[in-house]
Write a protein that holds these residues in place. Structure first.
Motif, PDB file in Angstrom:
ATOM      1  N   LYS A   1      -4.078  37.313  20.606  1.00 63.67           N
ATOM      2  CA  LYS A   1      -3.699  35.984  20.133  1.00 63.67           C
ATOM      3  C   LYS A   1      -2.895  35.277  21.218  1.00 63.67           C
ATOM      4  N   VAL A   2      -3.435  34.155  21.733  1.00 61.88           N
ATOM      5  CA  VAL A   2      -2.765  33.355  22.762  1.00 61.88           C
ATOM      6  C   VAL A   2      -2.004  32.233  22.072  1.00 61.88           C
ATOM      7  N   LEU A   3      -0.691  32.207  22.258  1.00 62.18           N
ATOM      8  CA  LEU A   3       0.164  31.225  21.578  1.00 62.18           C
ATOM      9  C   LEU A   3       0.191  29.922  22.369  1.00 62.18           C
ATOM     10  N   ASN A   4      -0.891  29.131  22.266  1.00 55.94           N
ATOM     11  CA  ASN A   4      -0.990  27.874  23.016  1.00 55.94           C
ATOM     12  C   ASN A   4      -0.565  26.661  22.204  1.00 55.94           C
ATOM     13  N   HIS A   5      -0.209  26.841  20.925  1.00 53.21           N
ATOM     14  CA  HIS A   5       0.306  25.765  20.069  1.00 53.21           C
ATOM     15  C   HIS A   5      -0.628  24.553  20.044  1.00 53.21           C
ATOM     16  N   ASN A   6      -1.897  24.800  19.837  1.00 57.45           N
ATOM     17  CA  ASN A   6      -2.912  23.743  19.702  1.00 57.45           C
ATOM     18  C   ASN A   6      -3.057  22.864  20.944  1.00 57.45           C
ATOM     19  N   GLN A   7      -2.703  23.383  22.105  1.00 55.87           N
ATOM     20  CA  GLN A   7      -2.840  22.606  23.335  1.00 55.87           C
ATOM     21  C   GLN A   7      -4.176  22.843  24.019  1.00 55.87           C
ATOM     22  N   GLY A   8      -4.953  23.791  23.551  1.00 61.24           N
ATOM     23  CA  GLY A   8      -6.233  24.070  24.156  1.00 61.24           C
ATOM     24  C   GLY A   8      -6.107  24.849  25.452  1.00 61.24           C
ATOM     25  N   LEU A   9      -7.231  25.328  25.949  1.00 55.81           N
ATOM     26  CA  LEU A   9      -7.268  26.069  27.208  1.00 55.81           C
ATOM     27  C   LEU A   9      -8.309  25.449  28.121  1.00 55.81           C
ATOM     28  N   SER A  10      -7.991  25.397  29.408  1.00 58.05           N
ATOM     29  CA  SER A  10      -8.979  24.936  30.377  1.00 58.05           C
ATOM     30  C   SER A  10     -10.042  26.021  30.562  1.00 58.05           C
ATOM     31  N   VAL A  11     -11.118  25.629  31.253  1.00 56.11           N
ATOM     32  CA  VAL A  11     -12.195  26.594  31.490  1.00 56.11           C
ATOM     33  C   VAL A  11     -11.669  27.788  32.275  1.00 56.11           C
ATOM     34  N   GLU A  12     -10.848  27.515  33.271  1.00 57.70           N
ATOM     35  CA  GLU A  12     -10.294  28.595  34.090  1.00 57.70           C
ATOM     36  C   GLU A  12      -9.362  29.481  33.263  1.00 57.70           C
ATOM     37  N   GLN A  13      -8.498  28.868  32.447  1.00 62.05           N
ATOM     38  CA  GLN A  13      -7.578  29.643  31.615  1.00 62.05           C
ATOM     39  C   GLN A  13      -8.333  30.502  30.603  1.00 62.05           C
ATOM     40  N   GLU A  14      -9.363  29.924  30.002  1.00 55.62           N
ATOM     41  CA  GLU A  14     -10.146  30.677  29.031  1.00 55.62           C
ATOM     42  C   GLU A  14     -10.854  31.859  29.687  1.00 55.62           C
ATOM     43  N   LEU A  15     -11.341  31.656  30.909  1.00 53.43           N
ATOM     44  CA  LEU A  15     -11.987  32.753  31.636  1.00 53.43           C
ATOM     45  C   LEU A  15     -10.993  33.873  31.915  1.00 53.43           C
ATOM     46  N   ILE A  16      -9.776  33.510  32.319  1.00 50.22           N
ATOM     47  CA  ILE A  16      -8.747  34.516  32.606  1.00 50.22           C
ATOM     48  C   ILE A  16      -8.368  35.278  31.333  1.00 50.22           C
ATOM     49  N   VAL A  17      -8.213  34.562  30.216  1.00 46.60           N
ATOM     50  CA  VAL A  17      -7.833  35.215  28.963  1.00 46.60           C
ATOM     51  C   VAL A  17      -8.931  36.166  28.496  1.00 46.60           C
ATOM     52  N   LYS A  18     -10.190  35.711  28.550  1.00 47.89           N
ATOM     53  CA  LYS A  18     -11.297  36.572  28.127  1.00 47.89           C
ATOM     54  C   LYS A  18     -11.403  37.806  29.023  1.00 47.89           C
ATOM     55  N   THR A  19     -11.218  37.612  30.335  1.00 54.28           N
ATOM     56  CA  THR A  19     -11.266  38.757  31.252  1.00 54.28           C
ATOM     57  C   THR A  19     -10.141  39.733  30.959  1.00 54.28           C
ATOM     58  N   ALA A  20      -8.936  39.194  30.710  1.00 59.00           N
ATOM     59  CA  ALA A  20      -7.801  40.078  30.383  1.00 59.00           C
ATOM     60  C   ALA A  20      -8.065  40.853  29.098  1.00 59.00           C
ATOM     61  N   ALA A  21      -8.637  40.180  28.086  1.00 58.55           N
ATOM     62  CA  ALA A  21      -8.952  40.865  26.830  1.00 58.55           C
ATOM     63  C   ALA A  21      -9.972  41.975  27.052  1.00 58.55           C
ATOM     64  N   ASN A  22     -11.011  41.693  27.857  1.00 58.45           N
ATOM     65  CA  ASN A  22     -12.023  42.718  28.142  1.00 58.45           C
ATOM     66  C   ASN A  22     -11.427  43.889  28.919  1.00 58.45           C
ATOM     67  N   GLN A  23     -10.560  43.574  29.904  1.00 60.51           N
ATOM     68  CA  GLN A  23      -9.943  44.644  30.693  1.00 60.51           C
ATOM     69  C   GLN A  23      -9.020  45.495  29.835  1.00 60.51           C
ATOM     70  N   ILE A  24      -8.281  44.853  28.906  1.00 59.33           N
ATOM     71  CA  ILE A  24      -7.423  45.615  27.992  1.00 59.33           C
ATOM     72  C   ILE A  24      -8.272  46.554  27.137  1.00 59.33           C
ATOM     73  N   GLY A  25      -9.398  46.030  26.616  1.00 59.27           N
ATOM     74  CA  GLY A  25     -10.283  46.858  25.793  1.00 59.27           C
ATOM     75  C   GLY A  25     -10.846  48.038  26.552  1.00 59.27           C
ATOM     76  N   ILE A  26     -11.321  47.790  27.780  1.00 55.72           N
ATOM     77  CA  ILE A  26     -11.908  48.879  28.586  1.00 55.72           C
ATOM     78  C   ILE A  26     -10.842  49.917  28.937  1.00 55.72           C
ATOM     79  N   ALA A  27      -9.647  49.430  29.345  1.00 56.32           N
ATOM     80  CA  ALA A  27      -8.587  50.361  29.739  1.00 56.32           C
ATOM     81  C   ALA A  27      -8.103  51.188  28.543  1.00 56.32           C
ATOM     82  N   LEU A  28      -7.945  50.543  27.369  1.00 58.42           N
ATOM     83  CA  LEU A  28      -7.515  51.287  26.183  1.00 58.42           C
ATOM     84  C   LEU A  28      -8.577  52.288  25.756  1.00 58.42           C
TER      85      LEU A  28
END
Length: 474
Positions: free
Chosen positions: A201-228
């Motif tokens: 859960k990204v606490l962005n307070h309804n400010q939205g995410l840029s394409v770059e930010q969304e890519l970083i968040v999705k990559t971090a989520a995938n890396q967390i899943g793979i590492a766990l």
């Protein structure tokens, strides 16, 4: 001066100033070339170069268009007939300036597009570098908490937003402990190799995410899943490995027990059979057989004591009950339980004159001494020398057991205190242990806050030393 500096900091004013400077420079250069007889068509190319420079040095279409229109007006004023007016008499000049404007607009547009593509490529390169660095750090990350903290930190560094990781069995929160609603965050699944294992859960307070930010968040989520997932697989493999080793140890223990118990039981049965069958056996022979039965029984009893002690140690339960005990009493009690120690070996005891008291479990420390003396018996010949000495220094009681046997083999020294490690016994008794005695000694001594080690003597034989905390009584 401060106002001028503040104005120059404004990008739009700075770009306008650059545009004006380039157009004026092109105009001056065109006038100079015209004085030297250069045709006005070639002079117009100087203004074209100026427009390209404006598009290159500034950002946006408007500066290139402004530079192109200004260049056309200046060219019309200084280089077309009638000069120093904005009137146009020659239709060729009109066509020339029109094509100049079209070419200037096209070149300016292409330059601006190229600049945008260059910036996009730089951003993509920076994003790819960040994602690579993130993936590289996740490869070396171990431990559930560290993996989650690494992902949360990367998201905060690259997006500025805090986040929450919710796993199936627990929740890890970053930031202040606040209550959040569904309007305060965006959710991303954390997926392992075969199933979803949590939510990010990204606490962005309804400010939205840029394409770059969304890519970083999705990559971090995938890396967390793979590492766990990798961590869970590794933990499962370790658990299976421990189970396999435990089963192997149980099998080894059962084989050792069945093999090593057979010898004394056979001896006991044989001696009992002789006593029962021989009615006219004289008293000395009968006494010797009874003595043999007693020794075999005591040997079995000590082996069972070691097995029970090892079971308590491996179960993880508290197996030490400490109380103040006099060291001399424990030494005397232990030496009485070693079969043949005084009769078949040259046994010597050296105790300090002062009374030494240690907070210890007397029964367990006595078992340590018995195991060490038994070990010395097994590795010395009939009539060999064994000594036990106790000394006191630095609030520690040192126990030293020495023998004149063959010493510890070099290949066994690194694992002499491991379970089921037993050297070749060369004693006349031909009795083997199941390899638990020295392991129990190590565990008991460490449980008392002491230490134990072995070393080969310079002359011949082995020396085992251990110490436990103690105090001297005045």
């Amino acid at each position: 001066m401060e106002k001028i500096r503040a104005l120059l900091k404004n990008k739009k004013i700075a770009y306008m100033a650059e545009t004006a400077a380039i157009v004026i420079t092109a105009s001056i250069l065109g006038l100079i070339l015209n004085r030297f007889g250069v045709a006005k068509e070639n002079v117009l190319m100087v203004f074209m170069v100026g427009v390209l420079l404006v598009s290159t040095c500034t950002w946006g279409y408007e500066y290139g268009i402004f530079g192109a229109i200004s260049s056309v007006l200046i060219f019309n004023y200084f280089f077309t007939v009638p000069v120093h007016t904005f009137a146009i008499m020659n239709p060729n000049d009109v066509a020339l300036m029109a094509f100049f404007l079209i070419a200037a607009f096209i070149s300016s547009s292409l330059t601006v597009r190229f600049q945008k593509q260059l910036i996009i490529s730089k951003k993509n390169e920076e994003t790819a570098t960040r994602l690579y660095e993130m993936s590289e750090q996740f490869i070396n990350a171990t431990g559930k908490e560290k993996i989650i903290e690494l992902g949360i930190r990367h998201i905060y560094e690259h997006t500025g937003y805090e986040c929450i990781v919710e796993l199936l069995d627990e929740t890890v929160v970053s930031g202040a402990g606040k209550e959040y609603t569904s309007r305060d965050y965006m959710m991303f699944p954390i997926i392992g190799m075969v199933k979803q294992i949590g939510i990010l859960k990204v606490l962005n307070h309804n400010q939205g995410l840029s394409v770059e930010q969304e890519l970083i968040v999705k990559t971090a989520a995938n890396q967390i899943g793979i590492a766990l997932d990798r961590e869970m697989i590794y933990a499962e493999q370790e658990r299976i490995k421990v189970e396999v080793e435990r089963e192997h140890m149980k099998s080894s223990m059962l084989r050792s027990i069945s093999h090593d118990f057979r010898t004394p039981l056979t001896g006991i049965m044989g001696d009992c059979g002789l006593i029962l069958e021989s009615e006219d056996m004289d008293s000395p022979e009968r006494a010797q057989l009874v003595q043999d039965i007693m020794e075999q029984s005591m040997w079995l009893m000590k082996m069972m004591e070691n097995i029970l002690s090892m079971t308590k140690i491996e179960s993880g339960q508290q197996f030490i009950n400490k109380s103040p005990e006099v060291v001399d009493d424990v030494i005397n009690e232990a030496s009485l339980h070693v079969i043949g120690l005084r009769d078949r070996r040259n046994f010597q005891v050296s105790l300090p004159k002062e009374v030494i008291v240690a907070d210890m479990d007397a029964r367990m420390i006595a078992q340590v001494i018995i195991n060490l003396l038994d070990n010395a018996m097994k590795h010395t010949k009939e009539g060999g020398s064994i000594s036990l000495s106790v000394s006191y220094r630095d609030n520690k009681a040192y126990f030293v057991i020495e023998d004149d046997g063959d010493g510890v083999l070099e290949e066994l020294r690194e694992r002499i205190f491991d379970e089921f490690v037993s050297g070749g016994d060369k004693s006349t008794d031909q009795k083997r242990g199941i390899g638990l005695g020295l392991t129990i000694c190590k565990e008991v001594v460490h449980a008392h806050g002491g230490d134990i080690w072995e070393e080969n003597r310079n002359v011949r034989g082995a020396r085992f030393i251990f110490w436990i905390p103690a105090k001297q009584v005045e």
